[in-house]
Design a protein around this motif. Structure first.
Motif, PDB file in Angstrom:
ATOM      1  N   LEU A   1       0.839  -1.204   0.000  1.00 42.09           N
ATOM      2  CA  LEU A   1       0.000   0.000   0.000  1.00 42.09           C
ATOM      3  C   LEU A   1       0.873   1.251   0.000  1.00 42.09           C
ATOM      4  CD1 LEU A   1      -2.558  -1.017   2.786  1.00 42.09           C
ATOM      5  CD2 LEU A   1      -2.928  -1.062   0.313  1.00 42.09           C
ATOM      6  N   ALA A   2       0.341   2.338  -0.537  1.00 41.80           N
ATOM      7  CA  ALA A   2       1.021   3.629  -0.470  1.00 41.80           C
ATOM      8  C   ALA A   2       0.793   4.231   0.908  1.00 41.80           C
ATOM      9  CB  ALA A   2       0.481   4.557  -1.546  1.00 41.80           C
ATOM     10  N   LEU A   3       1.792   4.919   1.438  1.00 43.53           N
ATOM     11  CA  LEU A   3       1.662   5.560   2.747  1.00 43.53           C
ATOM     12  C   LEU A   3       0.568   6.625   2.754  1.00 43.53           C
ATOM     13  CD1 LEU A   3       5.382   6.042   3.814  1.00 43.53           C
ATOM     14  CD2 LEU A   3       3.720   4.502   4.848  1.00 43.53           C
ATOM     15  N   GLY A   4       0.421   7.327   1.664  1.00 45.47           N
ATOM     16  CA  GLY A   4      -0.567   8.399   1.591  1.00 45.47           C
ATOM     17  C   GLY A   4      -0.230   9.507   2.575  1.00 45.47           C
ATOM     18  N   ASP A   5      -1.259  10.066   3.204  1.00 42.59           N
ATOM     19  CA  ASP A   5      -1.074  11.173   4.151  1.00 42.59           C
ATOM     20  C   ASP A   5      -0.799  10.702   5.567  1.00 42.59           C
ATOM     21  OD1 ASP A   5      -1.580  12.976   2.101  1.00 42.59           O
ATOM     22  OD2 ASP A   5      -3.736  13.034   2.509  1.00 42.59           O
ATOM     23  N   ILE A   6      -0.739   9.407   5.786  1.00 44.72           N
ATOM     24  CA  ILE A   6      -0.540   8.855   7.136  1.00 44.72           C
ATOM     25  C   ILE A   6       0.952   8.618   7.351  1.00 44.72           C
ATOM     26  CG2 ILE A   6      -1.073   6.918   8.658  1.00 44.72           C
ATOM     27  CD1 ILE A   6      -3.668   6.555   7.013  1.00 44.72           C
ATOM     28  N   GLY A   7       1.453   9.089   8.482  1.00 43.05           N
ATOM     29  CA  GLY A   7       2.868   8.936   8.808  1.00 43.05           C
ATOM     30  C   GLY A   7       3.245   7.480   9.014  1.00 43.05           C
ATOM     31  N   PRO A   8       4.449   7.075   8.586  1.00 40.60           N
ATOM     32  CA  PRO A   8       4.860   5.672   8.679  1.00 40.60           C
ATOM     33  C   PRO A   8       4.964   5.145  10.112  1.00 40.60           C
ATOM     34  CG  PRO A   8       6.695   7.042   7.978  1.00 40.60           C
ATOM     35  CD  PRO A   8       5.474   7.909   7.987  1.00 40.60           C
ATOM     36  N   GLU A   9       5.115   6.025  11.088  1.00 37.36           N
ATOM     37  CA  GLU A   9       5.225   5.600  12.487  1.00 37.36           C
ATOM     38  C   GLU A   9       3.874   5.509  13.198  1.00 37.36           C
ATOM     39  OE1 GLU A   9       7.993   4.390  13.880  1.00 37.36           O
ATOM     40  OE2 GLU A   9       8.848   4.661  11.882  1.00 37.36           O
ATOM     41  N   THR A  10       2.787   5.793  12.484  1.00 42.02           N
ATOM     42  CA  THR A  10       1.440   5.710  13.062  1.00 42.02           C
ATOM     43  C   THR A  10       1.167   4.278  13.495  1.00 42.02           C
ATOM     44  OG1 THR A  10       0.680   7.501  11.652  1.00 42.02           O
ATOM     45  CG2 THR A  10      -1.016   6.073  12.596  1.00 42.02           C
ATOM     46  N   LYS A  11       0.633   4.116  14.685  1.00 42.70           N
ATOM     47  CA  LYS A  11       0.353   2.794  15.247  1.00 42.70           C
ATOM     48  C   LYS A  11      -0.784   2.099  14.503  1.00 42.70           C
ATOM     49  CE  LYS A  11       2.803   3.079  19.235  1.00 42.70           C
ATOM     50  NZ  LYS A  11       4.148   2.692  18.988  1.00 42.70           N
ATOM     51  N   VAL A  12      -0.643   0.775  14.370  1.00 41.04           N
ATOM     52  CA  VAL A  12      -1.723  -0.077  13.888  1.00 41.04           C
ATOM     53  C   VAL A  12      -1.975  -1.131  14.964  1.00 41.04           C
ATOM     54  CG1 VAL A  12      -1.314   0.273  11.425  1.00 41.04           C
ATOM     55  CG2 VAL A  12      -0.151  -1.597  12.591  1.00 41.04           C
ATOM     56  N   THR A  13      -3.220  -1.559  15.064  1.00 35.47           N
ATOM     57  CA  THR A  13      -3.616  -2.533  16.078  1.00 35.47           C
ATOM     58  C   THR A  13      -4.166  -3.769  15.389  1.00 35.47           C
ATOM     59  OG1 THR A  13      -4.204  -0.728  17.571  1.00 35.47           O
ATOM     60  CG2 THR A  13      -5.077  -2.914  18.096  1.00 35.47           C
ATOM     61  N   ARG A  14      -3.610  -4.919  15.752  1.00 29.57           N
ATOM     62  CA  ARG A  14      -4.132  -6.168  15.197  1.00 29.57           C
ATOM     63  C   ARG A  14      -5.442  -6.499  15.891  1.00 29.57           C
ATOM     64  NH1 ARG A  14      -0.594 -11.591  14.830  1.00 29.57           N
ATOM     65  NH2 ARG A  14      -2.131 -12.807  15.931  1.00 29.57           N
ATOM     66  N   LEU A  15      -6.457  -6.808  15.094  1.00 28.39           N
ATOM     67  CA  LEU A  15      -7.781  -7.101  15.628  1.00 28.39           C
ATOM     68  C   LEU A  15      -7.970  -8.604  15.752  1.00 28.39           C
ATOM     69  CD1 LEU A  15      -9.798  -4.595  13.424  1.00 28.39           C
ATOM     70  CD2 LEU A  15      -8.904  -4.237  15.726  1.00 28.39           C
ATOM     71  N   ILE A  16      -8.744  -8.982  16.727  1.00 27.03           N
ATOM     72  CA  ILE A  16      -9.067 -10.392  16.913  1.00 27.03           C
ATOM     73  C   ILE A  16     -10.255 -10.713  16.036  1.00 27.03           C
ATOM     74  CG2 ILE A  16      -9.868 -12.133  18.551  1.00 27.03           C
ATOM     75  CD1 ILE A  16      -8.380 -10.561  20.715  1.00 27.03           C
ATOM     76  N   ARG A  17     -10.094 -11.711  15.257  1.00 29.45           N
ATOM     77  CA  ARG A  17     -11.138 -12.128  14.334  1.00 29.45           C
ATOM     78  C   ARG A  17     -11.863 -13.317  14.954  1.00 29.45           C
ATOM     79  NH1 ARG A  17      -9.842 -13.518   8.095  1.00 29.45           N
ATOM     80  NH2 ARG A  17      -9.234 -11.366   7.924  1.00 29.45           N
ATOM     81  N   GLY A  18     -13.187 -13.294  14.910  1.00 28.32           N
ATOM     82  CA  GLY A  18     -13.963 -14.408  15.448  1.00 28.32           C
ATOM     83  C   GLY A  18     -13.827 -15.630  14.567  1.00 28.32           C
ATOM     84  N   GLY A  19     -13.713 -16.781  15.196  1.00 32.47           N
ATOM     85  CA  GLY A  19     -13.628 -18.028  14.450  1.00 32.47           C
ATOM     86  C   GLY A  19     -14.987 -18.405  13.890  1.00 32.47           C
ATOM     87  N   GLY A  20     -14.972 -19.138  12.845  1.00 27.42           N
ATOM     88  CA  GLY A  20     -16.225 -19.602  12.260  1.00 27.42           C
ATOM     89  C   GLY A  20     -16.890 -20.623  13.164  1.00 27.42           C
ATOM     90  N   VAL A  21     -18.175 -20.508  13.327  1.00 31.11           N
ATOM     91  CA  VAL A  21     -18.924 -21.433  14.167  1.00 31.11           C
ATOM     92  C   VAL A  21     -19.661 -22.403  13.256  1.00 31.11           C
ATOM     93  CG1 VAL A  21     -20.761 -21.651  15.873  1.00 31.11           C
ATOM     94  CG2 VAL A  21     -19.195 -19.698  15.959  1.00 31.11           C
ATOM     95  N   VAL A  22     -19.494 -23.680  13.546  1.00 32.89           N
ATOM     96  CA  VAL A  22     -20.152 -24.719  12.759  1.00 32.89           C
ATOM     97  C   VAL A  22     -21.106 -25.471  13.679  1.00 32.89           C
ATOM     98  CG1 VAL A  22     -19.815 -26.811  11.394  1.00 32.89           C
ATOM     99  CG2 VAL A  22     -18.125 -24.971  11.295  1.00 32.89           C
ATOM    100  N   LYS A  23     -22.355 -25.529  13.287  1.00 32.87           N
ATOM    101  CA  LYS A  23     -23.335 -26.275  14.066  1.00 32.87           C
ATOM    102  C   LYS A  23     -23.159 -27.758  13.775  1.00 32.87           C
ATOM    103  CE  LYS A  23     -27.366 -24.569  13.129  1.00 32.87           C
ATOM    104  NZ  LYS A  23     -28.611 -23.850  12.888  1.00 32.87           N
ATOM    105  N   SER A  24     -23.221 -28.570  14.820  1.00 31.96           N
ATOM    106  CA  SER A  24     -23.012 -30.006  14.637  1.00 31.96           C
ATOM    107  C   SER A  24     -24.047 -30.610  13.704  1.00 31.96           C
ATOM    108  CB  SER A  24     -23.025 -30.728  15.984  1.00 31.96           C
ATOM    109  OG  SER A  24     -24.284 -30.596  16.611  1.00 31.96           O
ATOM    110  N   SER A  25     -25.238 -30.040  13.634  1.00 27.69           N
ATOM    111  CA  SER A  25     -26.280 -30.584  12.755  1.00 27.69           C
ATOM    112  C   SER A  25     -25.929 -30.435  11.276  1.00 27.69           C
ATOM    113  CB  SER A  25     -27.620 -29.897  13.046  1.00 27.69           C
ATOM    114  OG  SER A  25     -27.521 -28.509  12.789  1.00 27.69           O
TER     115      SER A  25
END
Length: 84
Positions: free
Chosen positions: A37-61
């Protein structure tokens, strides 16, 4: 290779990036380098936060064999191991 979601703290947008499980991104510059990705107007030292992704739920049926494997229910598996 696993896919991870990161939120940029400057624009609050979420970006999807593929990288190894051992790698961790902390800044916008790192995310841009890895995702191409291009940096654009955002400074390279700007913090990013990894998000927790929910796991897929499978019904036993919906499974072909909805019964719990013997090793998960306390009984032994035939052949010694079943991969669980």
């Amino acid at each position: 290779m696993p896919t991870y979601d990161y939120r940029c703290e400057a624009d609050q947008k979420v970006y999807e990036v593929k990288h190894s499980i051992s790698q961790q991104l902390h800044t916008w510059g790192e995310l841009c380098d890895l995702a191409g990705l291009a940096l654009g107007d955002i400074g390279p030292e700007t913090k990013v936060t990894r998000l927790i992704r929910g796991g897929g739920v499978v019904k036993s049926s919906s499974l072909k064999n909805p019964d719990v494997p013997p090793c998960m229910s306390g009984a032994g598996c035939s052949g010694g191991h079943c991969g669980f």
